[in-house]
Motif scaffolding. Structure first.
Motif, PDB file in Angstrom:
ATOM      1  N   ASP A   1      33.531 -22.454  60.208  1.00  0.00           N
ATOM      2  CA  ASP A   1      32.761 -22.981  61.356  1.00  0.00           C
ATOM      3  C   ASP A   1      31.390 -22.350  61.123  1.00  0.00           C
ATOM      4  O   ASP A   1      30.530 -22.865  61.817  1.00  0.00           O
ATOM      5  N   GLY A   2      30.870 -21.602  59.651  1.00  0.00           N
ATOM      6  CA  GLY A   2      29.610 -21.361  59.368  1.00  0.00           C
ATOM      7  C   GLY A   2      29.174 -20.038  60.082  1.00  0.00           C
ATOM      8  O   GLY A   2      28.347 -19.694  59.791  1.00  0.00           O
ATOM      9  N   VAL A   3      29.931 -19.330  60.984  1.00  0.00           N
ATOM     10  CA  VAL A   3      29.803 -18.256  61.372  1.00  0.00           C
ATOM     11  C   VAL A   3      30.170 -17.021  60.598  1.00  0.00           C
ATOM     12  O   VAL A   3      31.403 -17.167  60.057  1.00  0.00           O
ATOM     13  N   PRO A   4      29.538 -16.046  60.340  1.00  0.00           N
ATOM     14  CA  PRO A   4      30.009 -14.829  59.571  1.00  0.00           C
ATOM     15  C   PRO A   4      31.352 -14.285  60.142  1.00  0.00           C
ATOM     16  O   PRO A   4      31.294 -13.626  61.329  1.00  0.00           O
ATOM     17  N   ARG A   5      32.043 -13.816  59.310  1.00  0.00           N
ATOM     18  CA  ARG A   5      33.326 -13.230  59.605  1.00  0.00           C
ATOM     19  C   ARG A   5      33.508 -11.943  58.940  1.00  0.00           C
ATOM     20  O   ARG A   5      34.136 -10.824  59.245  1.00  0.00           O
ATOM     21  N   VAL A   6      33.155 -11.895  57.635  1.00  0.00           N
ATOM     22  CA  VAL A   6      33.340 -10.842  56.609  1.00  0.00           C
ATOM     23  C   VAL A   6      32.029 -10.542  55.934  1.00  0.00           C
ATOM     24  O   VAL A   6      31.032 -11.157  55.812  1.00  0.00           O
ATOM     25  N   ALA A   7      31.808  -9.107  55.516  1.00  0.00           N
ATOM     26  CA  ALA A   7      30.670  -8.814  55.097  1.00  0.00           C
ATOM     27  C   ALA A   7      30.888  -7.694  53.865  1.00  0.00           C
ATOM     28  O   ALA A   7      31.816  -6.991  53.982  1.00  0.00           O
ATOM     29  N   ASP A   8      30.283  -7.878  52.846  1.00  0.00           N
ATOM     30  CA  ASP A   8      30.244  -6.798  51.756  1.00  0.00           C
ATOM     31  C   ASP A   8      29.249  -6.042  51.992  1.00  0.00           C
ATOM     32  O   ASP A   8      28.198  -6.051  52.345  1.00  0.00           O
ATOM     33  N   LEU A   9      29.651  -4.616  51.976  1.00  0.00           N
ATOM     34  CA  LEU A   9      28.799  -3.340  52.103  1.00  0.00           C
ATOM     35  C   LEU A   9      28.656  -2.491  51.088  1.00  0.00           C
ATOM     36  O   LEU A   9      29.670  -2.298  50.119  1.00  0.00           O
ATOM     37  N   THR A  10      27.463  -1.969  51.019  1.00  0.00           N
ATOM     38  CA  THR A  10      27.218  -0.979  49.802  1.00  0.00           C
ATOM     39  C   THR A  10      27.561   0.312  50.907  1.00  0.00           C
ATOM     40  O   THR A  10      26.729   0.705  51.696  1.00  0.00           O
ATOM     41  N   THR A  11      28.048   1.449  50.395  1.00  0.00           N
ATOM     42  CA  THR A  11      28.481   2.930  50.908  1.00  0.00           C
ATOM     43  C   THR A  11      27.980   3.854  49.857  1.00  0.00           C
ATOM     44  O   THR A  11      27.690   3.486  48.687  1.00  0.00           O
TER      45      THR A  11
ATOM     46  N   GLY B   1      30.293   3.334  47.018  1.00  0.00           N
ATOM     47  CA  GLY B   1      30.692   1.958  46.173  1.00  0.00           C
ATOM     48  C   GLY B   1      30.426   0.669  47.142  1.00  0.00           C
ATOM     49  O   GLY B   1      30.054   0.886  48.288  1.00  0.00           O
ATOM     50  N   VAL B   2      30.998  -0.368  46.731  1.00  0.00           N
ATOM     51  CA  VAL B   2      31.133  -1.780  47.314  1.00  0.00           C
ATOM     52  C   VAL B   2      32.380  -1.937  47.960  1.00  0.00           C
ATOM     53  O   VAL B   2      33.176  -1.678  47.468  1.00  0.00           O
ATOM     54  N   ILE B   3      32.232  -2.422  49.407  1.00  0.00           N
ATOM     55  CA  ILE B   3      33.495  -2.587  50.063  1.00  0.00           C
ATOM     56  C   ILE B   3      33.181  -3.992  50.881  1.00  0.00           C
ATOM     57  O   ILE B   3      32.272  -4.200  51.025  1.00  0.00           O
ATOM     58  N   ARG B   4      34.309  -4.562  51.243  1.00  0.00           N
ATOM     59  CA  ARG B   4      34.483  -5.631  52.180  1.00  0.00           C
ATOM     60  C   ARG B   4      35.253  -5.419  53.544  1.00  0.00           C
ATOM     61  O   ARG B   4      36.320  -5.061  53.356  1.00  0.00           O
TER      62      ARG B   4
END
Length: 163
Positions: A131-141, A144-147
């Motif tokens: 639907d174009g609404v963000p549901r998941v994000a990639d993060l830098t911690t 390291g990088v997590i989703r």
């Protein structure tokens, strides 16, 4: 508990309350630090020594120190869950709240982290659903990088976002 034990527990609870993240320290995308009440008290964030997890052990099997530590861990778990939930207030469809964007500092809602350890990350990329609404994000911690799903993230607002 004796007076000394209760005083020690209250000092540890005070440290837990003063460790909560308030807002990002800087807007730098590589900075994962947040301003806490501890910064106003000590000039730096608060830390604690690692301790074994005692939450699920029967209190009758613990000595006095372990009982105080277990009480601290139970308080931490409840405080962390309720504080993050309070920050994630949902306004449903009545009012539009600020969406996450790349570079935002967020608290990552984790279940098994030790007291005074808030897992923070910066949004690197948002993944929208059908639907174009963000549901998941990639993060830098810091590790390291997590989703993570957005319902497990809590935005820390900058001062200009609060105004």
């Amino acid at each position: 508990m004796t007076f000394e034990e209760l005083t020690s527990l209250f000092a540890q609870v005070e440290a837990i309350l003063n460790s909560r993240p308030i807002s990002p320290l800087s807007s730098c995308p590589t900075d994962h630090a947040a301003l806490t009440p501890g910064h106003f008290l000590l000039g730096r964030s608060l830390t604690s020594l690692p301790a074994p997890m005692l939450e699920d052990i029967n209190p009758r099997r613990l000595d006095r120190y372990q009982l105080i530590e277990q009480t601290r861990q139970v308080f931490w778990r409840r405080w962390q869950a309720e504080y993050v939930t309070e920050l994630q207030s949902r306004s449903k469809w009545k009012t539009r709240c600020r969406d996450l964007k790349e570079g935002d500092l967020v608290i990552i809602k984790e279940d098994n982290i030790p007291p005074l350890a808030w897992r923070l990350g910066r949004v690197m990329k948002l993944h929208p659903g059908a639907d174009g609404v963000p549901r998941v994000a990639d993060l830098t911690t810091a590790r390291g990088v997590i989703r993570r799903a957005l319902n497990r993230l809590c935005l820390l607002l900058d001062e200009e976002d609060k105004a």
